[in-house]
Each structure stands twice: as C-alpha cells, then as structure tokens.
Design a protein around this motif. Structure first.
Motif, PDB file in Angstrom:
ATOM      1  N   ALA A  69       0.852  -1.205   0.000  1.00  0.00           N
ATOM      2  CA  ALA A  69       0.000   0.000   0.000  1.00  0.00           C
ATOM      3  C   ALA A  69       0.879   1.242   0.000  1.00  0.00           C
ATOM      4  N   LEU A  70       1.597   1.438  -1.080  1.00  0.00           N
ATOM      5  CA  LEU A  70       2.461   2.618  -1.189  1.00  0.00           C
ATOM      6  C   LEU A  70       1.624   3.882  -1.351  1.00  0.00           C
ATOM      7  N   PRO A  71       2.040   4.984  -0.752  1.00  0.00           N
ATOM      8  CA  PRO A  71       1.351   6.266  -0.990  1.00  0.00           C
ATOM      9  C   PRO A  71       1.626   6.744  -2.411  1.00  0.00           C
ATOM     10  N   LEU A  72       0.870   7.751  -2.834  1.00  0.00           N
ATOM     11  CA  LEU A  72       1.040   8.297  -4.184  1.00  0.00           C
ATOM     12  C   LEU A  72       1.806   9.610  -4.118  1.00  0.00           C
ATOM     13  N   ASP A  73       2.563   9.896  -5.183  1.00  0.00           N
ATOM     14  CA  ASP A  73       3.287  11.164  -5.224  1.00  0.00           C
ATOM     15  C   ASP A  73       2.396  12.256  -5.816  1.00  0.00           C
ATOM     16  N   ALA A  74       2.962  13.408  -6.092  1.00  0.00           N
ATOM     17  CA  ALA A  74       2.189  14.559  -6.585  1.00  0.00           C
ATOM     18  C   ALA A  74       1.583  14.308  -7.950  1.00  0.00           C
ATOM     19  N   GLN A  75       2.131  13.365  -8.709  1.00  0.00           N
ATOM     20  CA  GLN A  75       1.605  13.050 -10.032  1.00  0.00           C
ATOM     21  C   GLN A  75       0.653  11.857 -10.015  1.00  0.00           C
ATOM     22  N   GLY A  76       0.402  11.307  -8.841  1.00  0.00           N
ATOM     23  CA  GLY A  76      -0.528  10.186  -8.724  1.00  0.00           C
ATOM     24  C   GLY A  76       0.098   8.825  -8.954  1.00  0.00           C
ATOM     25  N   ASN A  77       1.432   8.761  -9.001  1.00  0.00           N
ATOM     26  CA  ASN A  77       2.126   7.481  -9.173  1.00  0.00           C
ATOM     27  C   ASN A  77       2.547   6.923  -7.820  1.00  0.00           C
ATOM     28  N   LYS A  78       2.654   5.608  -7.742  1.00  0.00           N
ATOM     29  CA  LYS A  78       3.117   4.981  -6.495  1.00  0.00           C
ATOM     30  C   LYS A  78       4.496   5.522  -6.131  1.00  0.00           C
ATOM     31  N   ASP A  79       4.678   5.861  -4.869  1.00  0.00           N
ATOM     32  CA  ASP A  79       5.887   6.544  -4.440  1.00  0.00           C
ATOM     33  C   ASP A  79       7.002   5.544  -4.096  1.00  0.00           C
ATOM     34  N   LEU A  80       7.515   4.884  -5.130  1.00  0.00           N
ATOM     35  CA  LEU A  80       8.601   3.924  -4.936  1.00  0.00           C
ATOM     36  C   LEU A  80       9.888   4.628  -4.518  1.00  0.00           C
ATOM     37  N   TYR A  81      10.071   5.855  -4.966  1.00  0.00           N
ATOM     38  CA  TYR A  81      11.288   6.604  -4.638  1.00  0.00           C
ATOM     39  C   TYR A  81      11.456   6.755  -3.122  1.00  0.00           C
ATOM     40  N   THR A  82      10.396   7.122  -2.436  1.00  0.00           N
ATOM     41  CA  THR A  82      10.466   7.290  -0.985  1.00  0.00           C
ATOM     42  C   THR A  82      10.806   5.972  -0.301  1.00  0.00           C
ATOM     43  N   LEU A  83      10.266   4.870  -0.809  1.00  0.00           N
ATOM     44  CA  LEU A  83      10.583   3.549  -0.262  1.00  0.00           C
ATOM     45  C   LEU A  83      12.063   3.240  -0.447  1.00  0.00           C
ATOM     46  N   VAL A  84      12.589   3.511  -1.640  1.00  0.00           N
ATOM     47  CA  VAL A  84      13.997   3.251  -1.931  1.00  0.00           C
ATOM     48  C   VAL A  84      14.895   4.044  -0.981  1.00  0.00           C
ATOM     49  N   VAL A  85      14.594   5.330  -0.818  1.00  0.00           N
ATOM     50  CA  VAL A  85      15.391   6.179   0.069  1.00  0.00           C
ATOM     51  C   VAL A  85      15.325   5.666   1.512  1.00  0.00           C
ATOM     52  N   ALA A  86      14.141   5.227   1.944  1.00  0.00           N
ATOM     53  CA  ALA A  86      13.977   4.720   3.308  1.00  0.00           C
ATOM     54  C   ALA A  86      14.795   3.443   3.523  1.00  0.00           C
ATOM     55  N   VAL A  87      14.764   2.535   2.550  1.00  0.00           N
ATOM     56  CA  VAL A  87      15.511   1.275   2.673  1.00  0.00           C
ATOM     57  C   VAL A  87      17.008   1.544   2.671  1.00  0.00           C
ATOM     58  N   TYR A  88      17.459   2.426   1.774  1.00  0.00           N
ATOM     59  CA  TYR A  88      18.888   2.716   1.668  1.00  0.00           C
ATOM     60  C   TYR A  88      19.394   3.635   2.780  1.00  0.00           C
ATOM     61  N   SER A  89      18.501   4.096   3.622  1.00  0.00           N
ATOM     62  CA  SER A  89      18.940   4.876   4.782  1.00  0.00           C
ATOM     63  C   SER A  89      19.486   3.966   5.880  1.00  0.00           C
ATOM     64  N   GLU A  90      19.209   2.651   5.754  1.00  0.00           N
ATOM     65  CA  GLU A  90      19.694   1.671   6.727  1.00  0.00           C
ATOM     66  C   GLU A  90      21.134   1.284   6.389  1.00  0.00           C
ATOM     67  N   THR A  91      22.050   1.572   7.303  1.00  0.00           N
ATOM     68  CA  THR A  91      23.471   1.312   7.050  1.00  0.00           C
ATOM     69  C   THR A  91      23.743  -0.160   6.776  1.00  0.00           C
ATOM     70  N   TRP A  92      23.145  -1.043   7.564  1.00  0.00           N
ATOM     71  CA  TRP A  92      23.385  -2.476   7.395  1.00  0.00           C
ATOM     72  C   TRP A  92      22.940  -2.955   6.015  1.00  0.00           C
ATOM     73  N   TYR A  93      21.832  -2.379   5.518  1.00  0.00           N
ATOM     74  CA  TYR A  93      21.318  -2.791   4.214  1.00  0.00           C
ATOM     75  C   TYR A  93      22.294  -2.393   3.115  1.00  0.00           C
ATOM     76  N   VAL A  94      22.835  -1.179   3.223  1.00  0.00           N
ATOM     77  CA  VAL A  94      23.790  -0.699   2.224  1.00  0.00           C
ATOM     78  C   VAL A  94      25.051  -1.558   2.234  1.00  0.00           C
ATOM     79  N   LEU A  95      25.537  -1.920   3.441  1.00  0.00           N
ATOM     80  CA  LEU A  95      26.726  -2.762   3.548  1.00  0.00           C
ATOM     81  C   LEU A  95      26.499  -4.135   2.919  1.00  0.00           C
ATOM     82  N   VAL A  96      25.339  -4.728   3.205  1.00  0.00           N
ATOM     83  CA  VAL A  96      25.010  -6.029   2.614  1.00  0.00           C
ATOM     84  C   VAL A  96      24.901  -5.906   1.095  1.00  0.00           C
TER      85      VAL A  96
END
Length: 222
Positions: A135-162
């Motif tokens: 259930a991703l939120p929508l961005d200003a253009q009405g598209n699923k906000d995958l970008y915000t998810l990507v940024v949130a996941v890559y904010s985790e140091t352990w995830y980036v290291l793996v």
C-alpha cells in the motif's frame, strides 16, 4: 557417454543464453536506477513515473516474465551442473589440484551464486513485492511513491553494507560467467580472447560498482 556429453552441453548452452540475457537486463536496470542520482525533487517524480511506465507496459510485462523464467532456468541448471561435476570429480580424482590452475571465484561459483540468489529474494521482497502488492502512498503526479521507499531502505546502514558485499559477489560471478559463456558458445577464440577478457572485466566491474554506488549515494546524500 555421448548422450551424457550432449545433455551437459545443452545445459551449458541454456546457462550461457540465460546468463547473457540477465547481463543485458542488468544494463537496462542500471540505466533506469541512475535516475536516483538526479537532484532530489526531480529524481522523486521521474523515478516514480519511470516505475509506473514500466509496470503498465505490455512489452515490459513480457520481458519481465522472460526475466523470471531466465532466473529460474539459470539457477536450476547451475545446481544440476554443479552436482554433476561434483559427482564426476568424486569418481575420477583422489587429489583435487584445481586450486593450482583456477581462480578462487571459479571454484566458488556455487557460493557466489547462492549469495546473489538470496540477495535477489530480499531485493524482490523489499521493492518489487511492495510495489506490486503493498500500500504505497502516491506522489504529486498520482504514481506509487517507490522513490520514498527506496530512500527509506537505503537509509539503513546495514542494508547498504550487505548490498555492497553482494555486488562484490556479483562482480566475481559475472567475470567467470562471462568467460564461461564465451567458451560454451564458441566465441572464445585465441584471436579475440584478449578483447573478450578486457570487455568482460570492464562490464563486470563497471556494472557491479555502478549498482553499489547508487545505495551509497542515496544513503549519504539523500
């Protein structure tokens, strides 16, 4: 004996064809992910639009199914060939001298492949599955906000290291796989072997380093 050799050759051909298709897909996927390096506001809307465009295109859907099938075929035949080779070595040799004549990553393709497969499962779960069924939120253009998810996941140091460690595994896997596919398909000719090696090294290091740099960039600069 001839039938066994034919089966082995067929399996290796399938490994080569699916592997080369996956190499091509990696280039396309990498070029799409480069949008994450754009300035934040532009990257946000453009990456989401790009993701939406891919999810709604029938040609892309067909390519996606080819991708899924290629991954499965590649993994299955890799396991079969690995087990077959192990049985053959157990029967023929009492002393294994492969360490003296082969690279360490050549002898550990099973381990590298397992690392990459586990990474793919996690990657699909965290992005593809959430995008398709979450259930991703929508961005200003009405598209699923995958970008915000990507940024949130890559904010985790352990995830980036793996992620980076898995790209190192991918690099070595690609190097061996590229040369192996060239031999299997009969293009590893002495006249061209130098250029094949150079291209294989540039591709393997370039694509793996490129993928590794994206989460690092997002982690520190987004």
């Amino acid at each position: 004996m001839g039938q066994w050799k034919q089966k082995t050759l067929t399996r290796k051909n399938w490994m080569a064809f699916t592997g080369l298709f996956l190499c091509l897909f990696l280039v396309i996927h990498f070029l799409g992910n480069l949008q994450l390096l754009l300035p934040e506001e532009k990257a946000h809307l453009q990456f989401n639009y790009y993701s939406h465009l891919l999810s709604g295109n029938i040609i892309i859907k067909i390519i996606s199914w080819v991708l899924y099938i290629s991954i499965i075929v590649h993994v299955v035949y890799a396991i079969i060939i690995m087990l077959t080779n192990k049985r053959s070595r157990d029967l023929k040799y009492h002393y294994d001298r492969r360490a003296a004549v082969s690279k360490w990553y050549t002898r550990n393709m099973g381990l590298l492949g397992t690392i990459i497969f586990i990474f793919l499962v996690i990657h699909f779960r965290d992005f593809w599955y959430v995008y398709k069924f979450g259930a991703l939120p929508l961005d200003a253009q009405g598209n699923k906000d995958l970008y915000t998810l990507v940024v949130a996941v890559y904010s985790e140091t352990w995830y980036v290291l793996v992620y980076v460690l898995c790209m190192v595994a991918l690099c070595y896997h690609l190097m061996h796989g590229f040369f192996s596919a060239a031999r299997t398909l009969g293009v590893y000719h002495p006249r061209y072997v130098r250029w094949i090696k150079v291209f294989g090294w540039i591709y393997s290091v370039g694509i793996s380093a490129g993928f590794a740099l994206i989460p690092i960039y997002v982690h520190f600069l987004k």
